[in-house]
Design a protein around this motif. Structure first.
Motif, PDB file in Angstrom:
ATOM      1  N   ASP A  86       6.355 -16.596  12.334  1.00 46.18           N
ATOM      2  CA  ASP A  86       6.694 -15.377  13.080  1.00 46.18           C
ATOM      3  C   ASP A  86       6.688 -15.544  14.598  1.00 46.18           C
ATOM      4  OD1 ASP A  86       6.819 -14.138  10.586  1.00 46.18           O
ATOM      5  OD2 ASP A  86       4.729 -13.523  10.681  1.00 46.18           O
ATOM      6  N   CYS A  87       6.544 -16.776  15.094  1.00 45.75           N
ATOM      7  CA  CYS A  87       6.575 -16.984  16.545  1.00 45.75           C
ATOM      8  C   CYS A  87       7.989 -16.839  17.100  1.00 45.75           C
ATOM      9  CB  CYS A  87       6.071 -18.385  16.880  1.00 45.75           C
ATOM     10  SG  CYS A  87       4.289 -18.535  16.915  1.00 45.75           S
ATOM     11  N   PHE A  88       8.073 -16.440  18.357  1.00 43.71           N
ATOM     12  CA  PHE A  88       9.320 -16.434  19.125  1.00 43.71           C
ATOM     13  C   PHE A  88      10.375 -15.499  18.533  1.00 43.71           C
ATOM     14  CE2 PHE A  88       7.652 -20.909  19.007  1.00 43.71           C
ATOM     15  CZ  PHE A  88       6.959 -20.840  20.202  1.00 43.71           C
ATOM     16  N   SER A  89       9.936 -14.332  18.078  1.00 43.18           N
ATOM     17  CA  SER A  89      10.842 -13.390  17.418  1.00 43.18           C
ATOM     18  C   SER A  89      11.969 -12.937  18.340  1.00 43.18           C
ATOM     19  CB  SER A  89      10.050 -12.169  16.946  1.00 43.18           C
ATOM     20  OG  SER A  89      10.921 -11.168  16.485  1.00 43.18           O
ATOM     21  N   THR A  90      13.155 -12.810  17.748  1.00 41.15           N
ATOM     22  CA  THR A  90      14.309 -12.283  18.479  1.00 41.15           C
ATOM     23  C   THR A  90      14.564 -10.820  18.156  1.00 41.15           C
ATOM     24  OG1 THR A  90      15.760 -13.049  16.704  1.00 41.15           O
ATOM     25  CG2 THR A  90      15.449 -14.521  18.591  1.00 41.15           C
ATOM     26  N   GLY A  91      13.801 -10.267  17.211  1.00 37.52           N
ATOM     27  CA  GLY A  91      13.985  -8.868  16.858  1.00 37.52           C
ATOM     28  C   GLY A  91      14.130  -8.678  15.365  1.00 37.52           C
ATOM     29  N   GLU A  92      14.748  -7.589  14.977  1.00 39.64           N
ATOM     30  CA  GLU A  92      14.892  -7.229  13.571  1.00 39.64           C
ATOM     31  C   GLU A  92      15.616  -8.324  12.797  1.00 39.64           C
ATOM     32  OE1 GLU A  92      16.495  -3.476  10.862  1.00 39.64           O
ATOM     33  OE2 GLU A  92      16.879  -3.545  13.009  1.00 39.64           O
ATOM     34  N   ASP A 106       5.700  -8.773  13.521  1.00 41.87           N
ATOM     35  CA  ASP A 106       5.993  -8.143  14.800  1.00 41.87           C
ATOM     36  C   ASP A 106       7.315  -8.699  15.300  1.00 41.87           C
ATOM     37  OD1 ASP A 106       6.137  -7.121  17.310  1.00 41.87           O
ATOM     38  OD2 ASP A 106       4.385  -8.179  18.102  1.00 41.87           O
ATOM     39  N   TYR A 107       8.326  -7.871  15.304  1.00 41.19           N
ATOM     40  CA  TYR A 107       9.645  -8.361  15.670  1.00 41.19           C
ATOM     41  C   TYR A 107       9.936  -8.269  17.160  1.00 41.19           C
ATOM     42  CZ  TYR A 107      10.549  -8.631  10.776  1.00 41.19           C
ATOM     43  OH  TYR A 107      10.476  -8.959   9.462  1.00 41.19           O
ATOM     44  N   GLY A 108       9.052  -7.656  17.914  1.00 43.87           N
ATOM     45  CA  GLY A 108       9.249  -7.611  19.354  1.00 43.87           C
ATOM     46  C   GLY A 108      10.486  -6.821  19.729  1.00 43.87           C
ATOM     47  N   THR A 109      11.034  -7.126  20.886  1.00 44.57           N
ATOM     48  CA  THR A 109      12.219  -6.440  21.367  1.00 44.57           C
ATOM     49  C   THR A 109      13.436  -6.881  20.570  1.00 44.57           C
ATOM     50  OG1 THR A 109      11.255  -6.460  23.567  1.00 44.57           O
ATOM     51  CG2 THR A 109      13.612  -5.988  23.414  1.00 44.57           C
ATOM     52  N   LEU A 166      17.251 -10.051  20.976  1.00 45.03           N
ATOM     53  CA  LEU A 166      17.089 -11.155  21.913  1.00 45.03           C
ATOM     54  C   LEU A 166      17.898 -12.350  21.429  1.00 45.03           C
ATOM     55  CD1 LEU A 166      13.222 -11.131  22.577  1.00 45.03           C
ATOM     56  CD2 LEU A 166      15.011 -10.096  23.976  1.00 45.03           C
ATOM     57  N   THR A 167      18.338 -13.182  22.341  1.00 42.71           N
ATOM     58  CA  THR A 167      18.943 -14.447  21.949  1.00 42.71           C
ATOM     59  C   THR A 167      17.823 -15.391  21.517  1.00 42.71           C
ATOM     60  OG1 THR A 167      18.762 -15.457  24.136  1.00 42.71           O
ATOM     61  CG2 THR A 167      20.731 -14.106  23.693  1.00 42.71           C
ATOM     62  N   PRO A 168      18.142 -16.476  20.795  1.00 41.48           N
ATOM     63  CA  PRO A 168      17.088 -17.427  20.423  1.00 41.48           C
ATOM     64  C   PRO A 168      16.296 -17.952  21.620  1.00 41.48           C
ATOM     65  CG  PRO A 168      19.037 -17.843  19.106  1.00 41.48           C
ATOM     66  CD  PRO A 168      19.421 -16.802  20.117  1.00 41.48           C
ATOM     67  N   VAL A 169      16.980 -18.258  22.721  1.00 39.39           N
ATOM     68  CA  VAL A 169      16.271 -18.769  23.897  1.00 39.39           C
ATOM     69  C   VAL A 169      15.377 -17.684  24.502  1.00 39.39           C
ATOM     70  CG1 VAL A 169      16.545 -19.634  26.252  1.00 39.39           C
ATOM     71  CG2 VAL A 169      17.980 -20.545  24.413  1.00 39.39           C
ATOM     72  N   LYS A 210       9.989 -15.269  25.534  1.00 44.75           N
ATOM     73  CA  LYS A 210       9.143 -14.078  25.653  1.00 44.75           C
ATOM     74  C   LYS A 210       8.828 -13.382  24.333  1.00 44.75           C
ATOM     75  CE  LYS A 210      13.208 -11.344  27.084  1.00 44.75           C
ATOM     76  NZ  LYS A 210      13.786 -10.547  28.186  1.00 44.75           N
ATOM     77  N   GLY A 211       9.234 -13.974  23.203  1.00 47.91           N
ATOM     78  CA  GLY A 211       8.901 -13.393  21.907  1.00 47.91           C
ATOM     79  C   GLY A 211       7.418 -13.547  21.598  1.00 47.91           C
ATOM     80  N   ALA A 212       6.933 -12.739  20.655  1.00 44.32           N
ATOM     81  CA  ALA A 212       5.513 -12.754  20.296  1.00 44.32           C
ATOM     82  C   ALA A 212       5.099 -14.110  19.731  1.00 44.32           C
ATOM     83  CB  ALA A 212       5.226 -11.657  19.280  1.00 44.32           C
ATOM     84  N   LEU A 213       3.837 -14.471  19.948  1.00 48.03           N
ATOM     85  CA  LEU A 213       3.251 -15.675  19.369  1.00 48.03           C
ATOM     86  C   LEU A 213       2.335 -15.287  18.213  1.00 48.03           C
ATOM     87  CD1 LEU A 213       2.227 -17.639  22.609  1.00 48.03           C
ATOM     88  CD2 LEU A 213       4.406 -17.706  21.375  1.00 48.03           C
ATOM     89  N   SER A 214       2.138 -16.205  17.280  1.00 48.36           N
ATOM     90  CA  SER A 214       1.228 -15.939  16.165  1.00 48.36           C
ATOM     91  C   SER A 214      -0.211 -15.890  16.675  1.00 48.36           C
ATOM     92  CB  SER A 214       1.363 -17.030  15.102  1.00 48.36           C
ATOM     93  OG  SER A 214       0.937 -18.282  15.615  1.00 48.36           O
TER      94      SER A 214
END
Length: 332
Positions: free
Chosen positions: A276-282, A176-179, A182-185, A190-194
């Motif tokens: 896969d935690c804290f995804s920044t996107g694609e 799940d890449y989320g939005t 995103l920047t790393p921070v 707000k990135g997805a958690l496992s």
């Protein structure tokens, strides 16, 4: 910056590194071969010289010789192919330093050369055969460490191996890449958690557990090499938070149990929690770390008396946790 393999002056997009290492010259290759005590296949030398090796795209796979790729058991995904230098996201990628260490840790015989991992890390890895009986010299083999070291011959030569690498465009990565973008921070905040981490946060004894883990992640990824877990203090704090959550969810009996879990069970561990935690996107590749760095952190925390064996597994002392929480809450 992505970097594709250059062969005979042409880019081979099937072998494209999302986080490449550092290209090198013949002198550096000679040094690598001297350290390893092995001559690398010519095509592998080309890969290292033109790309540096590194971490591949999430859908990079190799299929077996003379087989259809339609069945799952005939497809093997590749995560990292070691070469030279650090990758662009800070992972140690030097085959002559990483591979001897891992070969010793995982008792990989000298008759083969470890050169790449699958998307399950060292639970499944690729080797070049030099003189392992029963397999052609120069062949590429896949070792499944989760099935008692089961060996599958991928190809007769390294050339064939590279020729069978492709991008799996039809199969979803499962991540799940989320939005996107995103920047790393922002990803940390707000990135997805496992799934494993969500379960641990939900059962944690403090109400702001998610805020604490995100604060620790945000501190870590604000550094120059955001996703490289090393010996810096922010890396240690992030590991502390994960250990606190894991030890509150189930007993953690030793370092290996924390880092990789127990083979006889499917218990959560650091590897599954952080994946896969804290995804920044694609094209998000996640955190990278080595057994060596994780072990350094464990030895530091145990040696300093912060992490102790309670008789019910290892746990942090309460006064240390209170200090850690207060420090992180000040950043919220």
């Amino acid at each position: 910056m992505k970097r594709a393999f250059m062969h005979e002056g042409k880019e081979d997009r099937s072998l494209e590194f999302a986080h490449p290492g550092k290209p090198c010259d013949e002198a550096r290759l000679a040094n690598i071969e001297s350290t390893l005590g092995k001559v690398l296949p010519p095509r592998y030398r080309e890969v290292i010289m033109t790309t540096g090796g590194g971490i591949l795209g999430i859908n990079t796979r190799v299929i077996l010789d003379s087989h259809s790729s339609s069945r799952d058991d005939e497809v093997f995904h590749i995560d990292q192919m070691w070469g030279n230098g650090a990758t662009t996201n800070g992972s140690d990628n030097n085959i002559d330093s990483v591979v001897p260490f891992l070969a010793d840790e995982y008792q990989i015989p000298d008759s083969v050369l470890l050169f790449a991992t699958s998307n399950s890390g060292m639970h499944g890895y690729f080797v070049i055969n030099y003189y392992l009986e029963g397999y052609p010299p120069g062949s590429v083999l896949y070792v499944d460490d989760e099935i008692n070291g089961q060996i599958t011959k991928i190809s007769d030569t390294f050339d064939q191996f590279i020729g069978n690498v492709q991008q799996d465009t039809e199969s979803p990565s499962g991540r799940d890449y989320g939005t996107p973008q995103l920047t790393p921070v922002e990803g940390a905040k707000k990135g997805a958690l496992s799934e494993d981490l969500i379960r641990m946060v939900d059962t944690a004894p403090v109400r702001d557990a998610e805020e604490l883990v995100r604060a620790a992640a945000a501190q870590k990824v604000s550094q120059e090499k955001p996703y490289a877990i090393g010996s810096d203090e922010n890396s240690k704090i992030l590991l502390d938070i994960f250990m606190w959550l894991l030890s509150g969810y189930r007993p953690v009996w030793n370092f290996d149990d924390f880092a990789f879990g127990r083979k006889e069970t499917s218990s959560p561990n650091f590897d599954t929690i952080i994946k896969d935690c804290f995804s920044t996107g694609e094209n998000y590749m996640g955190f990278n770390y080595s057994r060596f760095k994780l072990n350094m952190w464990w030895d530091d925390r145990v040696g300093n008396g912060f992490l102790v064996n309670s008789g019910q597994g290892y746990q942090f002392k309460e006064d240390y946790l209170n200090s850690l929480f207060n420090t992180l809450r000040e950043t919220l």
